[in-house]
Design a protein around this motif. Structure first.
Motif, PDB file in Angstrom:
ATOM      1  N   PHE A   1      40.872  55.782 -12.099  1.00  0.00           N
ATOM      2  CA  PHE A   1      39.942  54.658 -12.083  1.00  0.00           C
ATOM      3  C   PHE A   1      40.637  53.411 -12.635  1.00  0.00           C
ATOM      4  O   PHE A   1      40.549  52.324 -12.051  1.00  0.00           O
ATOM      5  CB  PHE A   1      38.701  54.994 -12.920  1.00  0.00           C
ATOM      6  CG  PHE A   1      37.527  54.091 -12.685  1.00  0.00           C
ATOM      7  CD1 PHE A   1      36.471  54.512 -11.911  1.00  0.00           C
ATOM      8  CD2 PHE A   1      37.466  52.814 -13.230  1.00  0.00           C
ATOM      9  CE1 PHE A   1      35.375  53.690 -11.681  1.00  0.00           C
ATOM     10  CE2 PHE A   1      36.385  51.987 -13.018  1.00  0.00           C
ATOM     11  CZ  PHE A   1      35.337  52.427 -12.235  1.00  0.00           C
ATOM     12  N   LEU A   2      41.344  53.568 -13.752  1.00  0.00           N
ATOM     13  CA  LEU A   2      42.049  52.430 -14.349  1.00  0.00           C
ATOM     14  C   LEU A   2      43.174  51.930 -13.449  1.00  0.00           C
ATOM     15  O   LEU A   2      43.448  50.723 -13.407  1.00  0.00           O
ATOM     16  CB  LEU A   2      42.587  52.815 -15.731  1.00  0.00           C
ATOM     17  CG  LEU A   2      41.531  53.092 -16.801  1.00  0.00           C
ATOM     18  CD1 LEU A   2      42.189  53.546 -18.087  1.00  0.00           C
ATOM     19  CD2 LEU A   2      40.653  51.888 -17.043  1.00  0.00           C
ATOM     20  N   GLN A   3      43.805  52.828 -12.702  1.00  0.00           N
ATOM     21  CA  GLN A   3      44.855  52.398 -11.773  1.00  0.00           C
ATOM     22  C   GLN A   3      44.284  51.577 -10.625  1.00  0.00           C
ATOM     23  O   GLN A   3      44.919  50.631 -10.158  1.00  0.00           O
ATOM     24  CB  GLN A   3      45.623  53.611 -11.248  1.00  0.00           C
ATOM     25  CG  GLN A   3      46.596  54.178 -12.259  1.00  0.00           C
ATOM     26  CD  GLN A   3      47.222  55.483 -11.816  1.00  0.00           C
ATOM     27  OE1 GLN A   3      46.733  56.164 -10.896  1.00  0.00           O
ATOM     28  NE2 GLN A   3      48.292  55.869 -12.492  1.00  0.00           N
TER      29      GLN A   3
ATOM     30  N   TYR B   1      42.412  43.498 -12.408  1.00  0.00           N
ATOM     31  CA  TYR B   1      41.355  43.350 -13.406  1.00  0.00           C
ATOM     32  C   TYR B   1      41.837  43.721 -14.806  1.00  0.00           C
ATOM     33  O   TYR B   1      41.263  43.277 -15.789  1.00  0.00           O
ATOM     34  CB  TYR B   1      40.135  44.197 -13.020  1.00  0.00           C
ATOM     35  CG  TYR B   1      39.270  43.530 -11.978  1.00  0.00           C
ATOM     36  CD1 TYR B   1      38.114  42.860 -12.340  1.00  0.00           C
ATOM     37  CD2 TYR B   1      39.620  43.550 -10.633  1.00  0.00           C
ATOM     38  CE1 TYR B   1      37.322  42.239 -11.392  1.00  0.00           C
ATOM     39  CE2 TYR B   1      38.843  42.934  -9.681  1.00  0.00           C
ATOM     40  CZ  TYR B   1      37.691  42.277 -10.065  1.00  0.00           C
ATOM     41  OH  TYR B   1      36.926  41.655  -9.124  1.00  0.00           O
ATOM     42  N   ILE B   2      42.847  44.573 -14.903  1.00  0.00           N
ATOM     43  CA  ILE B   2      43.449  44.907 -16.196  1.00  0.00           C
ATOM     44  C   ILE B   2      44.963  44.825 -16.049  1.00  0.00           C
ATOM     45  O   ILE B   2      45.489  44.834 -14.927  1.00  0.00           O
ATOM     46  CB  ILE B   2      43.039  46.314 -16.702  1.00  0.00           C
ATOM     47  CG1 ILE B   2      43.410  47.396 -15.688  1.00  0.00           C
ATOM     48  CG2 ILE B   2      41.569  46.370 -17.037  1.00  0.00           C
ATOM     49  CD1 ILE B   2      43.140  48.809 -16.165  1.00  0.00           C
ATOM     50  N   GLY B   3      45.656  44.753 -17.192  1.00  0.00           N
ATOM     51  CA  GLY B   3      47.118  44.682 -17.186  1.00  0.00           C
ATOM     52  C   GLY B   3      47.726  46.074 -17.231  1.00  0.00           C
ATOM     53  O   GLY B   3      47.280  46.992 -16.540  1.00  0.00           O
TER      54      GLY B   3
ATOM     55  N   LEU C   1      44.138  43.951 -21.579  1.00  0.00           N
ATOM     56  CA  LEU C   1      43.058  43.231 -20.905  1.00  0.00           C
ATOM     57  C   LEU C   1      43.539  41.838 -20.506  1.00  0.00           C
ATOM     58  O   LEU C   1      44.302  41.208 -21.234  1.00  0.00           O
ATOM     59  CB  LEU C   1      41.844  43.126 -21.832  1.00  0.00           C
ATOM     60  CG  LEU C   1      41.277  44.465 -22.317  1.00  0.00           C
ATOM     61  CD1 LEU C   1      40.172  44.231 -23.325  1.00  0.00           C
ATOM     62  CD2 LEU C   1      40.775  45.279 -21.156  1.00  0.00           C
ATOM     63  N   VAL C   2      43.084  41.381 -19.357  1.00  0.00           N
ATOM     64  CA  VAL C   2      43.474  40.054 -18.887  1.00  0.00           C
ATOM     65  C   VAL C   2      42.293  39.085 -18.853  1.00  0.00           C
ATOM     66  O   VAL C   2      42.440  37.945 -18.426  1.00  0.00           O
ATOM     67  CB  VAL C   2      44.147  40.122 -17.493  1.00  0.00           C
ATOM     68  CG1 VAL C   2      45.463  40.877 -17.570  1.00  0.00           C
ATOM     69  CG2 VAL C   2      43.229  40.762 -16.475  1.00  0.00           C
ATOM     70  N   GLY C   3      41.116  39.543 -19.284  1.00  0.00           N
ATOM     71  CA  GLY C   3      39.957  38.665 -19.348  1.00  0.00           C
ATOM     72  C   GLY C   3      39.261  38.442 -18.025  1.00  0.00           C
ATOM     73  O   GLY C   3      38.611  37.423 -17.819  1.00  0.00           O
ATOM     74  N   ARG C   4      39.383  39.382 -17.106  1.00  0.00           N
ATOM     75  CA  ARG C   4      38.810  39.199 -15.777  1.00  0.00           C
ATOM     76  C   ARG C   4      37.574  40.055 -15.528  1.00  0.00           C
ATOM     77  O   ARG C   4      36.843  39.826 -14.558  1.00  0.00           O
ATOM     78  CB  ARG C   4      39.881  39.534 -14.742  1.00  0.00           C
ATOM     79  CG  ARG C   4      39.609  38.854 -13.426  1.00  0.00           C
ATOM     80  CD  ARG C   4      40.700  39.013 -12.428  1.00  0.00           C
ATOM     81  NE  ARG C   4      40.072  38.944 -11.115  1.00  0.00           N
ATOM     82  CZ  ARG C   4      40.558  39.469 -10.030  1.00  0.00           C
ATOM     83  NH1 ARG C   4      41.691  40.111 -10.062  1.00  0.00           N
ATOM     84  NH2 ARG C   4      39.911  39.372  -8.895  1.00  0.00           N
TER      85      ARG C   4
END
Length: 164
Positions: free
Chosen positions: A71-73, A80-82, A99-102
């Motif tokens: 899911f994270l991949q 959406y994430i780094g 986290l990229v703030g998206r």
């Protein structure tokens, strides 16, 4: 009389029903019970969402599972994430997510409903805020993927969650 009211069927002079008496008897022993983890993925996404709201740059989620990683991949593939750092502690494992703030919101759909190919578009319009952004995540015979990739591969599956 100095009798405990938990052992008798009278409480404050009132006869108790069986269920209420059982509840009063077991209520005093609840401090020994630990909370049970129902959904690892839900806890993970909840932790990410809360850290994003607080403006954090990183969040550590535990425990780890194959579904959480996949899911994270998918989230990472769409930006959406780094980076993901998977920590193997010889237990359930941990993941450190940059986290990229998206992320505005992410969540789990439970139970995992069957979604056929024709219903993907309707489900996306029900859950996502717009057709331009946001993703549904499905588990399909070809692996865990977002709704656009599932439509390209011409397959349905079970809905796992969403993020936007």
């Amino acid at each position: 009389s100095s009798r405990s009211h938990f052992g008798s069927s009278f409480w404050l002079g009132v006869p108790l029903l069986g269920e209420l008496r059982l509840w009063l008897c077991t209520r005093s022993h609840l401090h020994n019970l630990a909370m049970v983890r129902i959904s690892v993925l839900r806890d993970c996404l909840n932790g990410i969402c809360n850290a994003e709201k607080r403006g954090k740059r990183q969040v550590q989620v535990r425990p780890n599972s194959k579904v959480v990683i996949k899911f994270l991949q998918v989230m990472q593939k769409h930006g959406y994430i780094g980076d993901l750092e998977i920590i193997d502690d010889h237990r359930a494992g941990k993941v450190v997510v940059d986290l990229v703030g998206r992320i505005n919101k992410c969540g789990v759909i439970s139970p995992r409903f069957d979604v056929c190919l024709g219903d993907i578009e309707q489900l996306a319009s029900n859950i996502l805020p717009s057709r331009q952004f946001g993703h549904l995540v499905f588990t399909t015979p070809y692996g865990i993927m977002d709704h656009e990739e599932a439509r390209r591969k011409n397959t349905g599956g079970k809905i796992v969650g969403f993020f936007f």
